[in-house]
Design an enzyme around this catalytic site. Structure first.
Site, short mmCIF file in Angstrom:
data_model
loop_
_atom_site.label_atom_id
_atom_site.label_comp_id
_atom_site.label_asym_id
_atom_site.label_seq_id
_atom_site.Cartn_x
_atom_site.Cartn_y
_atom_site.Cartn_z
N GLU A 236 14.35 -19.88 -9.64
CA GLU A 236 14.10 -18.48 -9.99
C GLU A 236 13.30 -18.40 -11.30
OE1 GLU A 236 14.09 -15.68 -8.78
OE2 GLU A 236 14.37 -14.23 -10.39
N LYS B 166 9.51 -16.80 -11.78
CA LYS B 166 9.17 -15.78 -12.78
C LYS B 166 7.92 -16.18 -13.55
CE LYS B 166 11.13 -13.20 -11.52
NZ LYS B 166 12.22 -13.01 -10.58
N CYS C 206 0.86 -1.18 0.00
CA CYS C 206 0.00 0.00 0.00
C CYS C 206 0.90 1.24 0.00
CB CYS C 206 -0.95 0.11 1.18
SG CYS C 206 -2.14 -1.24 1.26
N GLU D 141 4.78 -15.99 -11.37
CA GLU D 141 4.47 -14.63 -10.98
C GLU D 141 3.87 -13.81 -12.11
OE1 GLU D 141 8.20 -12.67 -10.12
OE2 GLU D 141 7.23 -11.36 -8.68
N HIS E 104 11.67 -39.03 -6.42
CA HIS E 104 11.14 -39.17 -5.06
C HIS E 104 9.71 -38.64 -4.98
CE1 HIS E 104 14.99 -40.59 -3.63
NE2 HIS E 104 15.53 -39.65 -4.39
#
Ligand code: M6R
Length: 600
Positions: free
Chosen positions: A472, A476, A2, A479, A495
Site C-alpha cells: 500500500e 501511494k 468521466c 500514484e 529470489h
C-alpha cells in the site's frame, strides 16, 4: 470514469454546468467541455486539462442557452487534447459519454461508407453520428438515442442535446452509472448524485438500458414501468458543511489523512452493528475481491479471518478473478471491497455472481453507489467522502471493518467467547488514539522523505500484514510521487529483486517487532550490505534490536505488531505525500488517474 452533468432549468446554464463539473472532477480531469443549446443553436466550449481551464475559456466567451450538457474526461481512446474533449457534435446533435464504445472501429467504417467524417481519435465520436443518422431515418429524439444504445457495444452513459429541439436533454445508460434529478427549477442529469447537492430536489438512478428525456419540468422514462418507477425517487441530501472544503489543509489528501482517527472509530462502531455477519460465519471459505488499495486492505486483514476465525481467506484482484473461471466451493462467500462502489471489475464480479445464482456481499464506502444497489448484502465503511485520488482514510476504514467482521465471524463460529470478542473490539476501537499519535509524526516523516525526493525508484519490504502495508505504501508513492516504487515480501528478496539493489537506492522496511522481526531484519541487512539507503519503520522494541543498522529509523506507536502495522500505513502515506509535495506535484489529482475506475 468521466463525469457527465446536464441541466434544463430555464436559466442560462453555462455557469451551473461548470460548477457542477467541479464536483465530478474526481472521475477524470484530462479535459472538460460543455454544449449549450439555445436560440442561436448548438454552442460548444472545450479545453484540455482541468475544469479551471474550461472555466477560463468560458469566462471570456460564455455560450447562451438554458439547456446544456457537460463532461470531464478521463481519456481512454485518444490523447487528452482540445479536439478529443467532449462534447462531440455532428449534424445538430451534441453528446457527452462515459464508458467505452467497444465496436467504435466497425461503427466508424459503417458510417464512413455513408459519407460521415470523423475528426477525433475517440470512440465516443460515433455516438452523435449514429443519433443523427437515426434522426435522418425518421426516428424521434428518444428513439434515436435508444437505437444508438443498440448499435454501440460496451458500457455507456450518455446525454445528448439537439439543435432542432432546444427544450430537452435525452439520456441513456448501459453499464456506466447515470442519475436524474428534478428540483424546483428544472431537471438535471449526472454521473454521480453527489453533483445534485447544488440543485436539491429528488433523484433516481437510471436502470440499465433505460432511456429518459429531461424537459424543464419533468423527466420522462421510456419503458412500461415508466410511471411505477416514479415511486423510486429519493430526496437529495444537501451537505451540511459549507466554507473551505479542505478545512484549512494543504490538500484533500492531507485533510482526509487527518480524518483517519474519526473514520476509524466510526467504522469500528458501525461494523460492530453490521447485520448478517452469520452469513459469513456459515461459509467454508471466503474470497475478498477488490482492486488497488482495496485489494491491499483485504490482504492486510486476511490473517484475522484465517487465524482468529479459522476461515480460509483468498484475496483476489477483481479483473483477474472474474475472467479466471476459478472454482468456488458450495459455501464459499465472495466479499467485494470498494471505496467508490463503482469500480467496473469489482462491480462486474457482483453482477456475474448474482447471475450465477449466488448471494453477493460488498463492503463499500459510498452509500449511493452501484455496488450498494447491486449486492444482496452491502455493509458500509464510515470514512466519509474521500476526494483525493489516493485512498487514505477509506483504506484504514476498510481494514477496521474487515477486522471487526473477522472477529465477529470468529465469535459466531465459536472460536472466541463474547467476553473476548468485546475486549478485542474495544481494543480495536482504541486504535484511533494510536492513529492520532501517528499523525503527530508528520514532521518526522517529512524529514525521512527529504532523502527520497530526488530518487526515481524505491523498494518496500515487509512480511505478513506488514507486506500488505508495504504494498500500500509503494502504491501511494507510485500514484502521487511518480516514483517506481516496488514492494516485495521480504522473503522473496533473494529470489530476484535483490539484483536491483545498488548504492543509494532507497529501501523502506516495515518491521514490527513480532515473531518475524529477525527474519525481516536479515533482509534489511542484506540490502544494507549492498549500499541501499535504509528507512526502517518499527516500534521501540524493534528500534532497540536494529541498533544502528538503518540510515533512518522511525519509531511508530502501537501496543502490538498489528497496531504498529496500521501505524506504518499512515506513516507511509506521509512519506508519499511529502515526496510528491517536494516534487511540486498535485497530490489530489495525480496524472492519468481518476478517483473512480468505471471502465474495465
Ligand atoms: O473504489 P475502489 O476501492 O474500488 O477503487 C479501487 C482502486 O482504484 C483504488 O483503491 C486505487 O488503487 C486508489 N486510488 C489507490 O490510492
Amino acid at each position: 470514469m468521466c463525469g457527465i452533468f446536464g441541466a434544463n432549468n430555464g436559466r442560462p446554464v453555462a455557469s451551473k454546468l461548470i460548477d457542477s463539473l467541479r464536483r465530478l472532477e474526481y472521475r477524470g480531469y484530462d479535459s472538460a467541455g460543455i454544449a449549450v443549446v439555445g436560440a442561436q443553436g448548438l454552442d460548444l466550449r472545450r479545453a484540455s486539462g482541468c475544469v479551471d481551464r474550461l472555466a477560463a475559456v468560458v469566462r471570456d466567451d460564455r455560450p447562451e442557452g438554458t439547456v446544456g450538457i457537460a463532461h470531464t474526461r478521463w481519456a481512454t481512446h485518444g490523447a487528452p487534447t482540445d479536439v478529443n474533449a467532449h462534447p462531440h457534435a455532428f449534424d445538430g446533435v451534441a453528446v457527452v459519454h462515459n464508458g467505452i464504445v467497444e465496436n467504435h472501429a466497425e461503427l466508424k467504417w459503417w458510417l464512413s461508407d455513408l459519407g460521415h467524417e470523423f475528426v477525433t481519435e475517440t470512440d465516443s465520436e460515433v455516438l452523435p453520428h449514429i443519433i443523427a443518422k437515426m434522426r435522418r431515418d425518421g426516428m424521434d429524439h428518444r428513439q434515436a438515442v435508444a437505437a444508438t444504445l443498440e448499435y454501440a457495444k460496451g458500457s455507456l452513459a450518455l446525454a445528448a442535446v439537439f439543435e432542432d429541439a432546444p427544450d430537452r436533454i435525452v439520456v441513456a445508460r448501459r453499464g456506466s452509472p447515470l442519475a436524474v434529478a428534478i428540483s424546483e427549477d428544472g431537471a438535471y442529469v449526472s454521473s454521480d448524485p453527489a453533483a445534485f447537492d447544488a440543485v436539491g430536489g429528488r433523484f433516481t438512478h437510471l436502470e440499465d438500458g433505460e432511456v429518459a428525456e429531461l424537459t424543464r419540468g419533468d423527466v420522462w422514462f421510456d419503458g412500461a414501468d415508466g410511471d411505477a418507477r416514479r415511486n423510486r425517487w429519493e430526496p437529495v441530501v444537501l451537505p451540511q458543511d459549507g466554507g473551505d472544503p479542505r478545512a484549512g489543509h494543504s490538500s484533500f489528501m492531507a485533510k482526509e489523512m487527518a480524518e483517519q482517527p474519526d473514520a476509524w472509530s466510526r467504522t469500528v462502531a458501525s461494523a460492530r452493528a453490521f447485520a448478517g455477519v452469520e452469513e459469513l460465519a456459515a461459509a467454508d471459505r471466503i474470497a475478498i475481491v477488490a482492486c488497488g488499495s482495496s485489494y491491499y486492505a483485504g490482504l492486510m486483514a486476511r490473517a484475522w479471518f484465517e487465524r482468529e476465525a479459522g476461515l480460509a481467506c483468498d484475496i483476489e484482484v477483481a479483473s483477474e478473478f472474474r475472467h479466471r473461471g476459478g472454482v468456488l466451493s458450495e459455501r464459499q462467500v465472495v466479499l467485494c471491497l470498494s471505496q467508490s462502489g463503482e469500480t467496473a471489475d469489482t462491480l462486474a464480479v457482483i453482477e456475474e455472481m448474482r447471475a450465477a445464482g449466488r448471494r453477493t456481499f460488498a463492503l463499500v464506502n459510498t452509500a449511493r453507489s452501484a455496488m450498494t444497489r447491486a449486492a444482496d448484502r452491502c455493509w458500509l465503511t464510515d470514512a466519509g467522502r474521500e476526494i483525493g485520488v489516493a485512498a487514505t482514510k477509506t483504506f484504514t476504514a476498510q481494514v477496521a471493518a474487515l477486522v471487526v467482521l473477522a472477529l465477529r465471524v470468529a465469535h459466531a463460529r465459536g472460536r472466541i467467547d463474547a467476553d473476548r470478542l468485546e475486549k478485542a473490539l474495544d481494543g480495536l476501537a482504541s486504535l484511533s488514539d494510536m492513529i492520532r499519535q501517528t499523525l503527530a509524526l508528520e514532521g518526522r516523516m517529512a524529514s525521512a522523505a527529504s532523502a527520497f525526493a530526488d530518487r526515481r525508484s524505491a523498494f518496500y519490504l515487509g512480511r505478513g500484514p506488514a507486506f500488505a502495508a508495504a504494498l500500500e505504501g509503494a502504491l501511494k508513492l507510485k500514484e502521487i510521487g511518480y516514483v517506481q516504487a516496488e514492494a516485495y515480501a521480504a522473503g522473496e528478496l533473494k529470489h530476484g529483486p535483490i539484483a536491483l539493489i545498488e548504492p543509494g537506492v532507497p529501501v523502506v522496511v516495515v518491521a514490527p517487532s513480532d515473531h518475524l522481526f529477525e527474519k525481516t531484519l536479515s533482509s534489511a541487512q542484506e540490502v544494507k550490505a549492498r549500499g541501499a539507503r535504509l528507512l526502517l519503520l518499527t516500534d521501540a522494541g524493534g528500534a532497540a534490536r536494529a541498533g544502528r543498522l538503518a540510515d533512518d529509523t522511525v519509531v511508530l506507536p502501537g501496543a502490538d505488531a498489528w497496531a504498529v502495522t496500521v501505524s506504518a500505513v499512515i506513516a507511509l502515506q506521509f512519506l508519499a505525500r511529502h515526496i510528491a509535495t517536494a516534487r511540486g506535484l498535485d497530490v489530489d489529482r495525480p496524472r492519468n488517474l481518476a478517483k473512480s475506475v468505471t471502465v474495465e
